[in-house]
Motif scaffolding. Structure first.
Motif, short mmCIF file in Angstrom:
data_model
loop_
_atom_site.label_atom_id
_atom_site.label_comp_id
_atom_site.label_asym_id
_atom_site.label_seq_id
_atom_site.Cartn_x
_atom_site.Cartn_y
_atom_site.Cartn_z
N LEU A 32 44.90 26.17 15.85
CA LEU A 32 44.05 25.38 14.85
C LEU A 32 44.95 24.31 14.19
O LEU A 32 44.56 23.12 14.01
CB LEU A 32 43.54 26.40 14.09
N PHE A 33 46.27 24.60 13.84
CA PHE A 33 47.01 23.38 12.98
C PHE A 33 47.39 22.42 14.12
O PHE A 33 47.29 21.09 13.34
CB PHE A 33 48.22 24.36 12.28
N TYR A 34 47.55 22.87 15.09
CA TYR A 34 48.16 21.70 16.16
C TYR A 34 46.78 20.76 16.52
O TYR A 34 46.94 19.56 16.33
CB TYR A 34 48.33 22.26 17.45
N LEU A 35 45.47 21.49 16.71
CA LEU A 35 44.54 20.60 16.75
C LEU A 35 44.18 19.52 15.49
O LEU A 35 43.70 18.76 15.99
CB LEU A 35 43.22 21.57 17.46
N SER A 97 47.65 31.83 2.73
CA SER A 97 47.21 30.42 2.05
C SER A 97 48.29 30.15 0.98
O SER A 97 48.61 28.94 0.57
CB SER A 97 45.84 30.46 1.58
N PHE A 98 48.42 31.25 0.12
CA PHE A 98 49.17 31.01 -0.83
C PHE A 98 50.70 31.06 -0.52
O PHE A 98 51.65 29.81 -1.12
CB PHE A 98 49.28 32.42 -2.15
N ILE A 99 51.19 31.77 0.38
CA ILE A 99 52.56 31.84 0.72
C ILE A 99 52.94 30.52 1.43
O ILE A 99 54.09 29.85 1.19
CB ILE A 99 52.81 32.98 1.68
N SER A 100 52.02 30.15 2.44
CA SER A 100 52.25 29.13 3.48
C SER A 100 52.11 27.72 2.57
O SER A 100 53.01 26.73 2.59
CB SER A 100 51.44 28.85 4.74
N ILE A 112 50.03 17.41 2.79
CA ILE A 112 48.70 17.41 3.33
C ILE A 112 47.63 17.32 2.24
O ILE A 112 47.89 17.72 1.11
CB ILE A 112 48.53 18.89 4.11
N SER A 113 46.64 16.80 2.58
CA SER A 113 45.57 16.51 1.59
C SER A 113 44.77 18.16 1.56
O SER A 113 44.92 19.17 2.30
CB SER A 113 44.47 15.68 2.26
N PHE A 114 44.11 18.21 0.48
CA PHE A 114 43.57 19.46 0.09
C PHE A 114 42.33 19.79 1.06
O PHE A 114 42.09 20.79 1.58
CB PHE A 114 42.76 19.11 -1.35
N ILE A 118 42.17 23.21 3.34
CA ILE A 118 40.88 23.99 3.22
C ILE A 118 40.17 24.16 4.73
O ILE A 118 39.90 25.18 5.19
CB ILE A 118 39.87 23.31 2.21
N THR A 119 40.21 22.91 5.21
CA THR A 119 39.41 22.97 6.63
C THR A 119 40.18 23.84 7.61
O THR A 119 39.71 24.65 8.46
CB THR A 119 39.33 21.64 7.33
N TYR A 120 41.35 23.95 7.67
CA TYR A 120 42.41 24.72 8.50
C TYR A 120 42.15 26.21 7.98
O TYR A 120 42.07 27.05 8.95
CB TYR A 120 43.76 24.27 8.19
#
Length: 475
Positions: A32-35, A97-100, A112-114, A118-120
């Motif tokens: 998902l991050f890659y896409l 989400s917190f750790i990464s 990265i933008s907020f 959030i979308t990711y």
């Protein structure tokens, strides 16, 4: 009672499921991050990054593993509801989400933008939830499929067996179906559970003989019923039915027994069985596929050409010899070999002897160097055999020796092998006397009880060493 072993079914039986789920999660996490990375690049909104994409993905994977490796998978639990699976996925993504977010920002990996982050995270949560729910559905469908169900009968209807019945039937992921119970008389408590009464314990052997699909038998008769229990044990051992005593066998069985747990119910098995564990089955099968496929795609074509030419020159008839033999759970299959004898009518009934006139000179060379066994890598790839295991016997020998040697059929609880423990410890070749076959069977049972991946590698090493050193029983 011998060496006790406590089985944690949650971690042992379903470790493969845990690995599968975490692997799928990691694929989603990275995919998902890659896409999104390339989608935002297409929209001219590509985030500024100071690290390479692989470095970022590795960091994300490690962060996710920290969040999920211990308590992030619940699919293997006895009873789990869909909302629990979704909630666990939410917790994983929440902590992730917190750790990464902290590591990527503090380490200056990426800006990265907020909205991107959030979308990711939302995509990851939805995808992970759906994936885990689908895996859970697949597990249930697999375990409830008639081809995968293990059928069980109970002997006795004490509190232990009533509780055991609940454990076996309430959890679909165990894959058991109880066909009924035997006792001196019907028990209203068992009848209330819709567990059929099958008759008195003395009728067990007749029932098993007419219901050959039964896999396991759990017995909770008291030890004073030894005269009834011992014949049942012997029948099970010689007819591929797993016998388990609830709770012990000490008063009527003098060999070692092994402690197991199914839910909260203790039971004892007649021997350790490492290859019943899913992770060990997976490891052994994966090794068989990789090893056999590598050999068949590299050395085997060259050997096949050479053997074909010499065989056609030295003796008439086919290059390959196919013979029906007994395999896993006594299933018959065709064992493939290079033909080392003249075509003869006794091929399926008579063992090769040292100075067998049916052998040719070329056939004798193949047998001494084990070249004749090499086509069995095809059997391994097809799943009929394993690289290492008890050697498969002719149908005639299985029929004869199963009546002469107690526990002979135990060797069929695992797949037969191209080589085995008995073969590298002196029990290869012709069995001139009954004690020779008894020694081979004892070696096969020892292998089943002590299996490990390291033991398989050692047996392969001993086999190769024996080929170069020569064996007096190789004929």
């Amino acid at each position: 009672m011998g060496n006790n072993k406590t089985n944690n079914n949650t971690t042992r039986r379903y470790s493969i499921i845990q690995v599968l789920v975490i692997t799928c999660d990691l694929c989603l996490c990275n995919g998902l991050f890659y896409l999104l990375y390339y989608w935002t690049g297409f929209c001219k909104q590509h985030p500024t990054q100071e690290a390479t994409l692989p470095q970022t993905l590795i960091t994300l994977s490690l962060c996710y593993l920290i969040c999920t490796i211990h308590r992030g998978v619940v699919l293997h639990n006895d009873k789990v509801h869909p909302y629990q699976i979704v909630w666990r996925a939410f917790l994983n993504v929440f902590y992730f989400s917190f750790i990464s977010g902290f590591l990527l920002t503090a380490g200056h990996f990426i800006e990265i933008s907020f909205s991107f982050f959030i979308t990711y995270l939302l995509s990851l949560f939805v995808s992970e939830s759906i994936c885990r729910l689908l895996i859970r559905i697949c597990i249930k469908k697999y375990r409830t499929n008639k081809n995968h169900i293990h059928y069980v009968v109970l002997i006795g209807s004490t509190t232990n067996n009533i509780e055991l019945y609940h454990e076996l039937t309430n959890n679909l992921t165990y894959g058991y179906a109880v066909t009924g119970y035997f006792d001196d008389q019907p028990n209203p408590e068992m009848d209330a559970l819709n567990c059929p009464y099958l008759g008195k314990p003395e009728k067990v052997q007749d029932y098993l003989a007419s219901h050959t699909y039964i896999h396991s038998l759990f017995c909770c008769l008291p030890s004073r019923r030894a005269s009834t229990i011992v014949p049942i044990i012997n029948y099970c051992e010689n007819n591929l039915v797993h016998f388990y005593s609830v709770p012990n066998l000490r008063n009527y069985l003098h060999n070692r027994v092994f402690f197991n747990m199914l839910g909260n119910v203790p039971y004892l098995s007649l021997r350790p069985d490492p290859l019943s564990q899913p992770e060990n089955k997976f490891l052994k099968r994966a090794f068989d596929i990789v090893f056999s496929l590598t050999f068949l795609c590299t050395f085997f074509p060259i050997i096949l050409i050479i053997v074909t030419i010499i065989t056609k020159i030295t003796m008439p008839g086919p290059v390959f010899f196919r013979q029906k033999r007994n395999g896993l759970n006594d299933r018959e299959f065709y064992c493939i070999k290079f033909r080392s004898m003249k075509v003869n009518k006794d091929a399926d009934t008579l063992q090769a002897t040292k100075d067998d006139p049916r052998k040719t000179k070329w056939g004798n060379i193949m047998r001494k160097t084990n070249i004749d066994e090499l086509p069995q890598f095809i059997n391994v790839l097809l799943g009929d055999m394993s690289i290492v295991g008890p050697r498969p016997h002719m149908l005639k020998h299985t029929e004869e020796y199963s009546k002469l040697i107690n526990k002979y059929m135990v060797r069929h609880f695992v797949k037969p092998g191209i080589t085995g423990w008995s073969q590298v410890t002196g029990y290869r070749g012709e069995t001139k006397e009954l004690k020779d076959m008894e020694g081979r069977v004892l070696g096969d049972i020892w292998y089943i009880e002590h299996w490990s991946f390291g033991l398989d590698l050692y047996i392969i090493y001993r086999t190769v060493r024996n080929i170069f050193h020569g064996e007096k029983n190789a004929y």
